[in-house]
Motif scaffolding. Structure first.
Motif, PDB file in Angstrom:
ATOM      1  N   PHE A  21      -5.361  -0.597   1.713  1.00  0.00           N
ATOM      2  CA  PHE A  21      -4.742   0.531   0.855  1.00  0.00           C
ATOM      3  C   PHE A  21      -4.949   0.034  -0.708  1.00  0.00           C
ATOM      4  CE2 PHE A  21      -1.909   2.727   3.820  1.00  0.00           C
ATOM      5  CZ  PHE A  21      -2.873   3.790   4.293  1.00  0.00           C
ATOM      6  N   THR A  22      -5.130  -1.161  -0.947  1.00  0.00           N
ATOM      7  CA  THR A  22      -5.168  -1.888  -2.205  1.00  0.00           C
ATOM      8  C   THR A  22      -6.418  -2.522  -2.599  1.00  0.00           C
ATOM      9  OG1 THR A  22      -3.825  -3.651  -1.622  1.00  0.00           O
ATOM     10  CG2 THR A  22      -2.598  -1.684  -2.566  1.00  0.00           C
ATOM     11  N   LEU A  23      -7.560  -2.165  -1.967  1.00  0.00           N
ATOM     12  CA  LEU A  23      -8.936  -3.035  -2.225  1.00  0.00           C
ATOM     13  C   LEU A  23      -9.311  -2.943  -3.494  1.00  0.00           C
ATOM     14  CD1 LEU A  23     -10.830  -1.478   0.740  1.00  0.00           C
ATOM     15  CD2 LEU A  23      -9.645  -3.691   0.641  1.00  0.00           C
ATOM     16  N   PRO A  24      -9.597  -4.148  -4.240  1.00  0.00           N
ATOM     17  CA  PRO A  24      -9.775  -4.370  -5.785  1.00  0.00           C
ATOM     18  C   PRO A  24     -11.196  -3.623  -5.859  1.00  0.00           C
ATOM     19  CG  PRO A  24     -10.030  -6.390  -4.824  1.00  0.00           C
ATOM     20  CD  PRO A  24      -9.272  -5.518  -3.730  1.00  0.00           C
ATOM     21  N   GLY A  25     -12.196  -3.336  -5.047  1.00  0.00           N
ATOM     22  CA  GLY A  25     -13.245  -2.750  -5.346  1.00  0.00           C
ATOM     23  C   GLY A  25     -13.121  -0.989  -5.603  1.00  0.00           C
ATOM     24  N   PRO A  75      -9.841   3.244   2.642  1.00  0.00           N
ATOM     25  CA  PRO A  75     -10.242   3.175   3.935  1.00  0.00           C
ATOM     26  C   PRO A  75     -10.412   4.449   4.651  1.00  0.00           C
ATOM     27  CG  PRO A  75      -7.945   2.379   3.633  1.00  0.00           C
ATOM     28  CD  PRO A  75      -8.288   2.717   2.328  1.00  0.00           C
ATOM     29  N   TYR A  76     -10.015   5.446   4.123  1.00  0.00           N
ATOM     30  CA  TYR A  76      -9.918   6.684   5.099  1.00  0.00           C
ATOM     31  C   TYR A  76     -10.995   7.729   4.330  1.00  0.00           C
ATOM     32  CZ  TYR A  76      -5.306   5.358   7.003  1.00  0.00           C
ATOM     33  OH  TYR A  76      -4.466   4.454   7.661  1.00  0.00           O
ATOM     34  N   VAL A  77     -11.865   7.009   3.418  1.00  0.00           N
ATOM     35  CA  VAL A  77     -12.747   7.772   2.519  1.00  0.00           C
ATOM     36  C   VAL A  77     -14.024   7.117   2.547  1.00  0.00           C
ATOM     37  CG1 VAL A  77     -13.009   9.242   0.507  1.00  0.00           C
ATOM     38  CG2 VAL A  77     -10.636   9.180   1.145  1.00  0.00           C
ATOM     39  N   GLN A  78     -14.252   6.370   1.577  1.00  0.00           N
ATOM     40  CA  GLN A  78     -15.458   5.708   1.333  1.00  0.00           C
ATOM     41  C   GLN A  78     -15.647   4.716   2.637  1.00  0.00           C
ATOM     42  OE1 GLN A  78     -12.952   5.614  -1.110  1.00  0.00           O
ATOM     43  NE2 GLN A  78     -14.202   6.100  -3.174  1.00  0.00           N
ATOM     44  N   VAL A  79     -14.724   4.272   2.736  1.00  0.00           N
ATOM     45  CA  VAL A  79     -14.901   2.899   4.049  1.00  0.00           C
ATOM     46  C   VAL A  79     -15.279   3.686   5.294  1.00  0.00           C
ATOM     47  CG1 VAL A  79     -13.976   1.466   5.664  1.00  0.00           C
ATOM     48  CG2 VAL A  79     -13.627   1.352   3.088  1.00  0.00           C
ATOM     49  N   ARG A 134       3.380  -1.670   9.632  1.00  0.00           N
ATOM     50  CA  ARG A 134       4.213  -0.411   9.201  1.00  0.00           C
ATOM     51  C   ARG A 134       3.043   0.830   8.536  1.00  0.00           C
ATOM     52  NH1 ARG A 134       6.533  -4.547   7.205  1.00  0.00           N
ATOM     53  NH2 ARG A 134       5.637  -3.922   5.065  1.00  0.00           N
ATOM     54  N   VAL A 135       1.733   0.699   9.208  1.00  0.00           N
ATOM     55  CA  VAL A 135       0.904   1.759   8.690  1.00  0.00           C
ATOM     56  C   VAL A 135       1.076   2.865   9.875  1.00  0.00           C
ATOM     57  CG1 VAL A 135      -1.726   2.062   8.635  1.00  0.00           C
ATOM     58  CG2 VAL A 135      -0.570  -0.170   7.967  1.00  0.00           C
ATOM     59  N   ARG A 136       1.218   3.891   9.184  1.00  0.00           N
ATOM     60  CA  ARG A 136       1.349   5.256   9.837  1.00  0.00           C
ATOM     61  C   ARG A 136       0.025   5.661  10.809  1.00  0.00           C
ATOM     62  NH1 ARG A 136       1.883  11.100   8.472  1.00  0.00           N
ATOM     63  NH2 ARG A 136       3.723  11.879   9.695  1.00  0.00           N
ATOM     64  N   VAL A 137       0.176   5.897  11.892  1.00  0.00           N
ATOM     65  CA  VAL A 137      -0.980   6.378  12.841  1.00  0.00           C
ATOM     66  C   VAL A 137      -1.086   7.975  12.787  1.00  0.00           C
ATOM     67  CG1 VAL A 137      -1.812   6.438  15.019  1.00  0.00           C
ATOM     68  CG2 VAL A 137      -0.403   4.544  14.476  1.00  0.00           C
ATOM     69  N   ASP A 138      -1.713   8.274  11.575  1.00  0.00           N
ATOM     70  CA  ASP A 138      -2.109   9.628  11.323  1.00  0.00           C
ATOM     71  C   ASP A 138      -3.505   9.962  11.560  1.00  0.00           C
ATOM     72  OD1 ASP A 138      -3.512   9.110   9.069  1.00  0.00           O
ATOM     73  OD2 ASP A 138      -1.842   9.323   7.720  1.00  0.00           O
TER      74      ASP A 138
END
Length: 241
Positions: free
Chosen positions: A116-120, A124-128, A170-174
């Motif tokens: 959630f805090t990638l410096p680039g 994760p849920y969009v560009q990745v 603690r990452v929510r499974v949505d």
């Protein structure tokens, strides 16, 4: 090493692919500026639009770069977190890219999930996720633009990080998280199927494949369950086909 040499011989011996580094940089800039958590559009819609943007071999190269960059940045972040834990508490944590699960089992409450805090600047849920879609669609052409073996390793790293985050971080499974895992799983399977000499499945994947439990999948914006996901069954279906 033998696999890398085979890829180089195939690349040098075939018709060279015409790539445009300037277009690749422009695509990366557009992906950072138009998409992500700051955009007032559902993640699933952003994924579709970003994947359409990454067309052709230049788009495939950019997709590979996004996945590799995300995995590298997550690894660097976890090493920094482990170092910080050691400085503060004297507790030494081992960060191993081939299997993150032991780290998260031991120290999950002390760690921050790094994707959630990638410096680039990639989400994760969009560009990745969009990059993973593009790689899956171009699996048969990957060996024209890159060595698939390091790439499939990075795909499995991101899969490991995401599922370990669900279990210990603690990452929510949505639905967005479940979609990322499904895409990583499916794309890794396609890349493996296109390889002459695919590598063995890494330890965290083999561990999850031995399970058969279902996880609740939540609505991203509401506290309600909208479905379930059986990771072990789905991985067996895709990766053992």
């Amino acid at each position: 090493k033998r696999g890398e040499m085979r890829w180089l011989r195939r690349l040098l011996g075939g018709n060279p692919v015409q790539l445009d580094p300037a277009r690749q940089q422009a695509l990366l800039r557009e992906l950072r500026q138009r998409y992500g958590a700051h955009a007032q559009v559902r993640f699933s819609d952003q994924v579709d639009a970003a994947a359409r943007l990454l067309d052709g071999d230049d788009g495939l190269v950019v997709a590979v770069r996004i996945v590799s960059e995300a995995a590298d940045e997550a690894y660097a972040d976890l090493r920094a977190q482990a170092h910080d834990v050691q400085l503060r508490t004297g507790r030494r944590l081992v960060v191993h890219r081939r299997n993150y699960r032991p780290l998260w089992k031991e120290a999950g409450p002390a760690l921050r999930w790094p994707l959630f805090t990638l410096p680039g600047g990639f989400h994760p849920y969009v560009q990745v996720a969009a990059a993973v879609v593009v790689i899956g669609g171009g699996a048969s052409r990957l060996d024209k633009v890159t060595d698939p073996k390091p790439l499939v390793t990075r795909l499995f790293e991101l899969l490991d990080l995401t599922t370990a985050g669900w279990e210990y971080g603690r990452v929510r499974v949505d639905t967005d998280a479940a979609a990322l895992v499904e895409r990583l799983n499916t794309t890794a399977g396609r890349v493996l199927a296109a390889m002459d000499d695919p590598p063995r499945l890494p330890p965290p994947v083999r561990e999850l494949m031995r399970r058969n439990n279902a996880l609740d999948v939540h609505d991203p914006s509401r506290p309600r369950v909208v479905g379930t996901i059986n990771l072990g069954a789905r991985m067996r279906e895709v990766l053992l086909a």
